[in-house]
Scaffold this motif. Structure first.
Motif, PDB file in Angstrom:
ATOM      1  N   LEU A   1       7.040  -4.848   6.121  1.00  0.00           N
ATOM      2  CA  LEU A   1       8.085  -3.826   6.064  1.00  0.00           C
ATOM      3  C   LEU A   1       7.428  -2.508   5.663  1.00  0.00           C
ATOM      4  N   GLU A   2       7.762  -1.454   6.378  1.00  0.00           N
ATOM      5  CA  GLU A   2       7.132  -0.144   6.151  1.00  0.00           C
ATOM      6  C   GLU A   2       8.205   0.928   6.156  1.00  0.00           C
ATOM      7  N   TYR A   3       8.016   1.979   5.332  1.00  0.00           N
ATOM      8  CA  TYR A   3       9.000   3.054   5.345  1.00  0.00           C
ATOM      9  C   TYR A   3       8.393   4.395   4.933  1.00  0.00           C
ATOM     10  N   ARG A   4       9.116   5.425   5.312  1.00  0.00           N
ATOM     11  CA  ARG A   4       8.782   6.812   4.957  1.00  0.00           C
ATOM     12  C   ARG A   4       9.974   7.392   4.208  1.00  0.00           C
ATOM     13  N   VAL A   5       9.723   7.893   3.001  1.00  0.00           N
ATOM     14  CA  VAL A   5      10.784   8.473   2.171  1.00  0.00           C
ATOM     15  C   VAL A   5      10.560   9.979   2.072  1.00  0.00           C
ATOM     16  N   PRO A   6      11.478  10.795   2.584  1.00  0.00           N
ATOM     17  CA  PRO A   6      11.308  12.249   2.474  1.00  0.00           C
ATOM     18  C   PRO A   6      11.568  12.747   1.053  1.00  0.00           C
ATOM     19  N   LEU A   7      10.675  13.563   0.559  1.00  0.00           N
ATOM     20  CA  LEU A   7      10.839  14.101  -0.791  1.00  0.00           C
ATOM     21  C   LEU A   7      12.090  14.961  -0.897  1.00  0.00           C
ATOM     22  N   SER A   8      12.455  15.632   0.182  1.00  0.00           N
ATOM     23  CA  SER A   8      13.640  16.498   0.156  1.00  0.00           C
ATOM     24  C   SER A   8      14.902  15.718  -0.183  1.00  0.00           C
TER      25      SER A   8
ATOM     26  N   LYS B   1       0.858  -1.174   0.000  1.00  0.00           N
ATOM     27  CA  LYS B   1       0.000   0.000   0.000  1.00  0.00           C
ATOM     28  C   LYS B   1       0.901   1.233   0.000  1.00  0.00           C
ATOM     29  N   MET B   2       0.343   2.358  -0.454  1.00  0.00           N
ATOM     30  CA  MET B   2       1.129   3.589  -0.532  1.00  0.00           C
ATOM     31  C   MET B   2       0.261   4.779  -0.167  1.00  0.00           C
ATOM     32  N   MET B   3       0.873   5.766   0.516  1.00  0.00           N
ATOM     33  CA  MET B   3       0.233   7.049   0.815  1.00  0.00           C
ATOM     34  C   MET B   3       1.272   8.162   0.662  1.00  0.00           C
ATOM     35  N   TYR B   4       0.798   9.392   0.780  1.00  0.00           N
ATOM     36  CA  TYR B   4       1.706  10.539   0.693  1.00  0.00           C
ATOM     37  C   TYR B   4       1.196  11.663   1.577  1.00  0.00           C
ATOM     38  N   ASP B   5       2.096  12.605   1.873  1.00  0.00           N
ATOM     39  CA  ASP B   5       1.694  13.893   2.432  1.00  0.00           C
ATOM     40  C   ASP B   5       2.572  14.969   1.790  1.00  0.00           C
ATOM     41  N   GLN B   6       2.581  16.143   2.341  1.00  0.00           N
ATOM     42  CA  GLN B   6       3.299  17.254   1.723  1.00  0.00           C
ATOM     43  C   GLN B   6       4.789  16.984   1.598  1.00  0.00           C
ATOM     44  N   ASP B   7       5.350  16.197   2.512  1.00  0.00           N
ATOM     45  CA  ASP B   7       6.803  16.066   2.590  1.00  0.00           C
ATOM     46  C   ASP B   7       7.340  14.659   2.347  1.00  0.00           C
ATOM     47  N   ASN B   8       6.466  13.657   2.268  1.00  0.00           N
ATOM     48  CA  ASN B   8       6.935  12.271   2.237  1.00  0.00           C
ATOM     49  C   ASN B   8       6.035  11.396   1.383  1.00  0.00           C
ATOM     50  N   VAL B   9       6.586  10.242   0.998  1.00  0.00           N
ATOM     51  CA  VAL B   9       5.759   9.141   0.520  1.00  0.00           C
ATOM     52  C   VAL B   9       5.956   7.977   1.485  1.00  0.00           C
ATOM     53  N   TYR B  10       4.899   7.175   1.645  1.00  0.00           N
ATOM     54  CA  TYR B  10       4.883   6.078   2.608  1.00  0.00           C
ATOM     55  C   TYR B  10       4.514   4.794   1.875  1.00  0.00           C
ATOM     56  N   VAL B  11       5.217   3.717   2.194  1.00  0.00           N
ATOM     57  CA  VAL B  11       4.934   2.426   1.575  1.00  0.00           C
ATOM     58  C   VAL B  11       4.979   1.349   2.658  1.00  0.00           C
ATOM     59  N   ILE B  12       4.065   0.386   2.549  1.00  0.00           N
ATOM     60  CA  ILE B  12       4.099  -0.778   3.426  1.00  0.00           C
ATOM     61  C   ILE B  12       3.887  -2.028   2.575  1.00  0.00           C
ATOM     62  N   PHE B  13       4.628  -3.083   2.902  1.00  0.00           N
ATOM     63  CA  PHE B  13       4.506  -4.381   2.236  1.00  0.00           C
ATOM     64  C   PHE B  13       4.100  -5.433   3.260  1.00  0.00           C
ATOM     65  N   ARG B  14       3.335  -6.418   2.784  1.00  0.00           N
ATOM     66  CA  ARG B  14       3.060  -7.630   3.561  1.00  0.00           C
ATOM     67  C   ARG B  14       3.330  -8.834   2.661  1.00  0.00           C
ATOM     68  N   VAL B  15       4.160  -9.761   3.172  1.00  0.00           N
ATOM     69  CA  VAL B  15       4.548 -10.919   2.381  1.00  0.00           C
ATOM     70  C   VAL B  15       4.230 -12.193   3.162  1.00  0.00           C
ATOM     71  N   LYS B  16       3.383 -13.032   2.587  1.00  0.00           N
ATOM     72  CA  LYS B  16       3.114 -14.351   3.148  1.00  0.00           C
ATOM     73  C   LYS B  16       4.060 -15.308   2.432  1.00  0.00           C
ATOM     74  N   ASP B  17       5.055 -15.807   3.155  1.00  0.00           N
ATOM     75  CA  ASP B  17       6.255 -16.322   2.532  1.00  0.00           C
ATOM     76  C   ASP B  17       6.714 -17.635   3.142  1.00  0.00           C
ATOM     77  N   ARG B  18       7.678 -18.243   2.487  1.00  0.00           N
ATOM     78  CA  ARG B  18       8.497 -19.338   3.001  1.00  0.00           C
ATOM     79  C   ARG B  18       9.900 -19.146   2.427  1.00  0.00           C
ATOM     80  N   PHE B  19      10.865 -19.876   2.930  1.00  0.00           N
ATOM     81  CA  PHE B  19      12.240 -19.817   2.430  1.00  0.00           C
ATOM     82  C   PHE B  19      12.785 -18.389   2.504  1.00  0.00           C
ATOM     83  N   VAL B  20      12.597 -17.789   3.686  1.00  0.00           N
ATOM     84  CA  VAL B  20      12.980 -16.397   3.901  1.00  0.00           C
ATOM     85  C   VAL B  20      14.390 -16.334   4.469  1.00  0.00           C
ATOM     86  N   LYS B  21      15.208 -15.519   3.822  1.00  0.00           N
ATOM     87  CA  LYS B  21      16.587 -15.323   4.283  1.00  0.00           C
ATOM     88  C   LYS B  21      16.950 -13.861   4.116  1.00  0.00           C
ATOM     89  N   SER B  22      17.705 -13.307   5.091  1.00  0.00           N
ATOM     90  CA  SER B  22      18.117 -11.908   5.022  1.00  0.00           C
ATOM     91  C   SER B  22      19.430 -11.759   5.782  1.00  0.00           C
TER      92      SER B  22
END
Length: 256
Positions: A191-198, A85-106
């Motif tokens: 996983l969720e994040y906020r990316v500043p447009l600046s 999903k994605m949203m925005y405001d005056q200064d940022n964009v926001y994204v969140i992911f949901r993963v129903k997974d197996r064989f996860v490595k990081s």
């Protein structure tokens, strides 16, 4: 290269998918129509919210879901279910992911490391309406380690963002920073994040998000060095081998 030329090229007797030779499908026709580009309406965030990787928090409840379910290359034995999903405001964009997974490595922990070899979600986007083929590729593994470049020409002309710039991206993740050994059982991770447009404006013109503004983008899931390699996209990418760096196949984001 125009679209008809591209279809002629991929209709050669043999092509490669996922590193292995594969004959073209018998039904492949020169007049086959490319699927319509995916379109997503980006809602505006009205009040500030915590970045905590909580898919179910109130701010995301009524926001439209992005389905990331188109495969490139060899379809893996296990198919992750991937949403964003994605949203925005005056200064940022926001994204969140949901993963129903197996064989996860990081395992990658350095900024701008090879995070796409891990279980990884990616957002490629062109914030300059006048330059839709120039884009940022933001890739973050399940442990929350990011890579972000600004790409003027795929594979040959790009700038890596600096560590102090990358730290401006606020990231939250549900799994530990390192997932090793691989989780083979079913697991849902977010996983969720906020990316500043600046931060983006150092590298690119940014068409300010506002009602009616359009950006081009694609969302991806990968895990090329897991035991279940997968390459999944939101918008269809017409290429025989997995390659996310094809901005001509980006979908459309329309800010609301």
């Amino acid at each position: 290269m125009n679209f008809i030329s591209y279809l002629l090229l991929i209709s050669l007797p043999v092509f490669f998918t996922g590193g292995e030779p594969k004959a073209p499908a018998a039904s492949k026709q020169l007049n086959e129509v490319k699927p319509a580009d995916a379109t997503y309406i980006v809602s505006r965030l009205k009040k500030s919210m915590p970045i905590d990787a909580n898919w179910d928090k109130p701010q995301w409840k009524k926001v439209e879901t992005i389905k990331i379910e188109k495969y490139m290359g060899t379809i893996p034995p296990f198919k992750p279910q991937v949403e964003a999903k994605m949203m925005y405001d005056q200064d940022n964009v926001y994204v969140i992911f949901r993963v129903k997974d197996r064989f996860v490595k990081s395992v990658v922990q350095e900024y701008n490391g090879n995070v796409s070899g891990d279980s990884c979600v990616e957002f490629f986007f062109s914030p300059d309406t006048e330059q839709p083929l120039k884009y940022f590729n933001l890739e973050i593994n399940a442990g929350g380690t990011p890579l972000i470049y600004y790409v003027s020409k795929p594979w040959t002309e790009f700038a890596k963002l600096k560590n102090d710039e990358i730290k401006q991206i606020e990231i939250a993740h549900s799994l530990p920073s390192v997932v090793d050994p691989e989780i083979t059982e079913p697991v849902t991770w977010t996983l969720e994040y906020r990316v500043p447009l600046s931060m983006l404006k150092t590298y690119s013109n940014v068409t300010q998000p506002a009602p009616g503004v359009i950006w081009k983008a694609n969302f991806y899931k990968t895990g090329s060095r897991t035991s279940n390699p997968n390459y999944i996209t939101w918008n269809f990418v017409d290429n025989p081998k997995p390659n996310f760096h094809l901005p001509q196949f980006f979908g459309t984001l329309i800010f609301k």
